[in-house]
Design an enzyme around this catalytic site. Structure first.
Site, PDB file in Angstrom:
ATOM      1  N   LYS A 178       0.822  -1.206   0.000  1.00 54.92           N
ATOM      2  CA  LYS A 178       0.000   0.000   0.000  1.00 54.92           C
ATOM      3  C   LYS A 178       0.857   1.258   0.000  1.00 54.92           C
ATOM      4  CE  LYS A 178      -3.622  -2.151   2.877  1.00 54.92           C
ATOM      5  NZ  LYS A 178      -4.468  -2.688   1.825  1.00 54.92           N
ATOM      6  N   THR A 195      11.142  -3.508   2.546  1.00 54.14           N
ATOM      7  CA  THR A 195      10.276  -4.382   3.323  1.00 54.14           C
ATOM      8  C   THR A 195      10.750  -5.830   3.200  1.00 54.14           C
ATOM      9  OG1 THR A 195       7.964  -4.909   3.807  1.00 54.14           O
ATOM     10  CG2 THR A 195       8.483  -4.498   1.502  1.00 54.14           C
ATOM     11  N   GLY A 209      12.412 -10.107  13.725  1.00 55.86           N
ATOM     12  CA  GLY A 209      12.746  -8.776  13.224  1.00 55.86           C
ATOM     13  C   GLY A 209      11.675  -7.749  13.554  1.00 55.86           C
ATOM     14  N   ASP A 225       9.746   1.966  11.769  1.00 56.65           N
ATOM     15  CA  ASP A 225       8.671   1.067  12.218  1.00 56.65           C
ATOM     16  C   ASP A 225       8.256   1.344  13.667  1.00 56.65           C
ATOM     17  OD1 ASP A 225       8.326  -0.352   9.845  1.00 56.65           O
ATOM     18  OD2 ASP A 225       9.924  -1.762  10.333  1.00 56.65           O
ATOM     19  N   TYR A 275      -2.397  -6.352   9.956  1.00 55.21           N
ATOM     20  CA  TYR A 275      -3.733  -5.835   9.701  1.00 55.21           C
ATOM     21  C   TYR A 275      -4.340  -6.643   8.562  1.00 55.21           C
ATOM     22  CZ  TYR A 275      -1.221  -3.695   5.880  1.00 55.21           C
ATOM     23  OH  TYR A 275      -0.434  -3.516   4.783  1.00 55.21           O
ATOM     24  N   GLY A 318      -2.688  -3.092  12.857  1.00 55.17           N
ATOM     25  CA  GLY A 318      -1.479  -2.324  12.552  1.00 55.17           C
ATOM     26  C   GLY A 318      -1.588  -1.397  11.351  1.00 55.17           C
ATOM     27  N   ALA A 377       9.960 -12.434  18.957  1.00 56.51           N
ATOM     28  CA  ALA A 377      11.343 -11.956  19.139  1.00 56.51           C
ATOM     29  C   ALA A 377      12.100 -11.977  17.813  1.00 56.51           C
ATOM     30  CB  ALA A 377      12.056 -12.807  20.188  1.00 56.51           C
ATOM     31  N   LYS A 429      15.101  -6.163   4.933  1.00 54.87           N
ATOM     32  CA  LYS A 429      15.448  -5.093   5.881  1.00 54.87           C
ATOM     33  C   LYS A 429      16.820  -5.289   6.522  1.00 54.87           C
ATOM     34  CE  LYS A 429      10.680  -4.019   7.158  1.00 54.87           C
ATOM     35  NZ  LYS A 429       9.734  -3.760   8.262  1.00 54.87           N
TER      36      LYS A 429
HETATM   37  P1  ATR Z   1       9.593 -11.188  11.608  1.00 56.99           P
HETATM   38  O1  ATR Z   1      10.722 -10.490  10.933  1.00 56.99           O
HETATM   39  O2  ATR Z   1       8.254 -11.001  10.959  1.00 56.99           O
HETATM   40  O3  ATR Z   1       9.551 -10.914  13.063  1.00 56.99           O
HETATM   41  P2  ATR Z   1      10.844 -13.740  12.051  1.00 56.99           P
HETATM   42  O4  ATR Z   1      12.148 -13.127  12.352  1.00 56.99           O
HETATM   43  O5  ATR Z   1      10.787 -14.980  11.224  1.00 56.99           O
HETATM   44  O6  ATR Z   1       9.864 -12.729  11.331  1.00 56.99           O
HETATM   45  O7  ATR Z   1      10.103 -14.019  13.438  1.00 56.99           O
HETATM   46  C1  ATR Z   1       8.848 -14.567  13.469  1.00 56.99           C
HETATM   47  C2  ATR Z   1       8.349 -14.473  14.898  1.00 56.99           C
HETATM   48  O8  ATR Z   1       7.027 -15.004  14.958  1.00 56.99           O
HETATM   49  C3  ATR Z   1       9.174 -15.278  15.882  1.00 56.99           C
HETATM   50  O9  ATR Z   1       9.116 -14.640  17.130  1.00 56.99           O
HETATM   51  C4  ATR Z   1       8.431 -16.607  15.887  1.00 56.99           C
HETATM   52  O10 ATR Z   1       8.670 -17.390  17.025  1.00 56.99           O
HETATM   53  P3  ATR Z   1       9.932 -18.389  17.065  1.00 56.99           P
HETATM   54  O11 ATR Z   1      11.132 -17.539  17.269  1.00 56.99           O
HETATM   55  O12 ATR Z   1       9.662 -19.289  18.208  1.00 56.99           O
HETATM   56  O13 ATR Z   1       9.937 -19.096  15.742  1.00 56.99           O
HETATM   57  C5  ATR Z   1       7.018 -16.088  15.866  1.00 56.99           C
HETATM   58  N1  ATR Z   1       6.030 -17.055  15.408  1.00 56.99           N
HETATM   59  C6  ATR Z   1       5.784 -17.473  14.142  1.00 56.99           C
HETATM   60  N2  ATR Z   1       4.736 -18.323  14.123  1.00 56.99           N
HETATM   61  C7  ATR Z   1       4.301 -18.450  15.394  1.00 56.99           C
HETATM   62  C8  ATR Z   1       3.238 -19.175  16.018  1.00 56.99           C
HETATM   63  N3  ATR Z   1       2.405 -19.943  15.320  1.00 56.99           N
HETATM   64  N4  ATR Z   1       3.089 -19.045  17.356  1.00 56.99           N
HETATM   65  C9  ATR Z   1       3.909 -18.244  18.067  1.00 56.99           C
HETATM   66  N5  ATR Z   1       4.934 -17.553  17.537  1.00 56.99           N
HETATM   67  C10 ATR Z   1       5.119 -17.631  16.216  1.00 56.99           C
END
Ligand code: ATR
Length: 275
Positions: free
Chosen positions: A19, A65, A134, A106, A221, A243, A132, A69
């Site tokens: 968007k 994005t 990005g 962000d 969102y 969001g 935890a 990043k």
């Molecule tokens: P982003 O950059 O979007 O934060 P990422 O670095 O891949 O993407 O992190 C994804 C986050 O979503 C992580 O905190 C992940 O938890 P894990 O570190 O345990 O993998 C969390 N996550 C993804 N799917 C999840 C789920 N079904 N339940 C809980 N946490 C989830």
């Protein structure tokens, strides 16, 4: 002779549904800034080259994005403190001397949406940040700068939350844990920064974490309330929020970095909601 139009773009993969062009064109129209803003499909392994080509062709700045990043953070010549803490760059500014400055808007976008648009008071509040990755790391520094009483980062993989909290603990009161350790605690605000929503799922956190008048904020969102917002309603949240406002606010902060003008975000958020 008229000056060539200033060029900006958002680069990511996928990018077709971004968007950002719509948001930035709305800002440009509203502020009388003359610019063009397009989408660039980033290609894995060619990101640095694509950024170089865009800037060499006169580009003034880029939004970055998923999934580039972190690569953008490595690529730029200098970084803002908030980009440094995020270890991720979502805004690249081409400086007058041609060097690239990386920033991350962000977290500022999240805080502006919460505080300015929604009227939250974060000072002295207890915040639970779920996730935890990005997305969580990207917003921590600006959140801590609002002087909450405490931020707890909780993650499915507990060690990642503990490590992230340790990394940023010098900036404020932040600790990390797994979901199980949350039982019995109370928060004023729960922010979902996990990717669980992509599968219409909710992180498996305990019930009864929200204090009376507590809010749930999903950094994602959608056209419908997200799975996490539905979870929040079931938990009796006073407000459940998505969001979209954060998306517009992070864009406004990028626009300000590039153009030195702060757009009015409210009409743009309203227009996106209507669409
Ligand atoms: P982003 O950059 O979007 O934060 P990422 O670095 O891949 O993407 O992190 C994804 C986050 O979503 C992580 O905190 C992940 O938890 P894990 O570190 O345990 O993998 C969390 N996550 C993804 N799917 C999840 C789920 N079904 N339940 C809980 N946490 C989830």
């Amino acid at each position: 002779m008229t000056r060539p139009i200033d060029r900006y773009a958002v680069i990511g993969n996928p990018i077709a549904h971004s968007k950002s062009p719509r948001i930035h064109h709305a800002f440009a129209e509203q502020t009388g800034e003359r610019l063009e803003y397009t989408r660039l499909l980033g290609e894995p392994g060619r990101f640095a080259e694509q950024v170089g080509d865009f800037m060499a062709a006169g580009g003034k700045g880029l939004n970055v994005t998923v999934p580039f990043k972190e690569e953008a953070w490595r690529l730029v010549d200098e970084r803002s403190p908030r980009a440094e803490s995020a270890r991720a760059v979502n805004t690249i500014i081409r400086l007058a001397d041609g060097r690239l400055r990386g920033d991350n808007t962000d977290g500022a976008g999240l805080v502006r949406d919460l505080c300015d648009n929604l009227g939250a008071r974060l000072q002295d509040s207890r915040i639970l940040l779920v996730g935890a990755g990005g997305a969580a790391r990207g917003v921590l520094r600006p959140l801590l700068e609002t002087h909450p009483r405490q931020i707890v980062i909780a993650n499915r993989t507990a060690s990642k939350a503990v490590d992230l909290a340790a990394d940023l603990a010098k900036l404020g009161p932040v600790t990390g844990c797994g979901f199980g350790e949350l039982s019995g605690r109370r928060f004023d605000l729960i922010i979902n920064a996990t990717a669980a929503g992509l599968a219409d799922a909710v992180p498996d956190i305990p019930d009864n974490l929200l204090d009376t008048n507590g809010w749930c904020y999903d950094m994602m969102y959608g056209d419908e309330p997200t799975a996490f917002m539905r979870w929040g309603e079931g938990q009796g949240a006073a407000r459940t929020l998505d969001g979209l406002g954060m998306l517009v606010e992070q864009a406004a902060e990028s626009f300000y970095l590039w153009r030195g003008v702060r757009p009015d975000t409210a009409p743009v958020i309203r227009a996106l909601r209507r669409a």
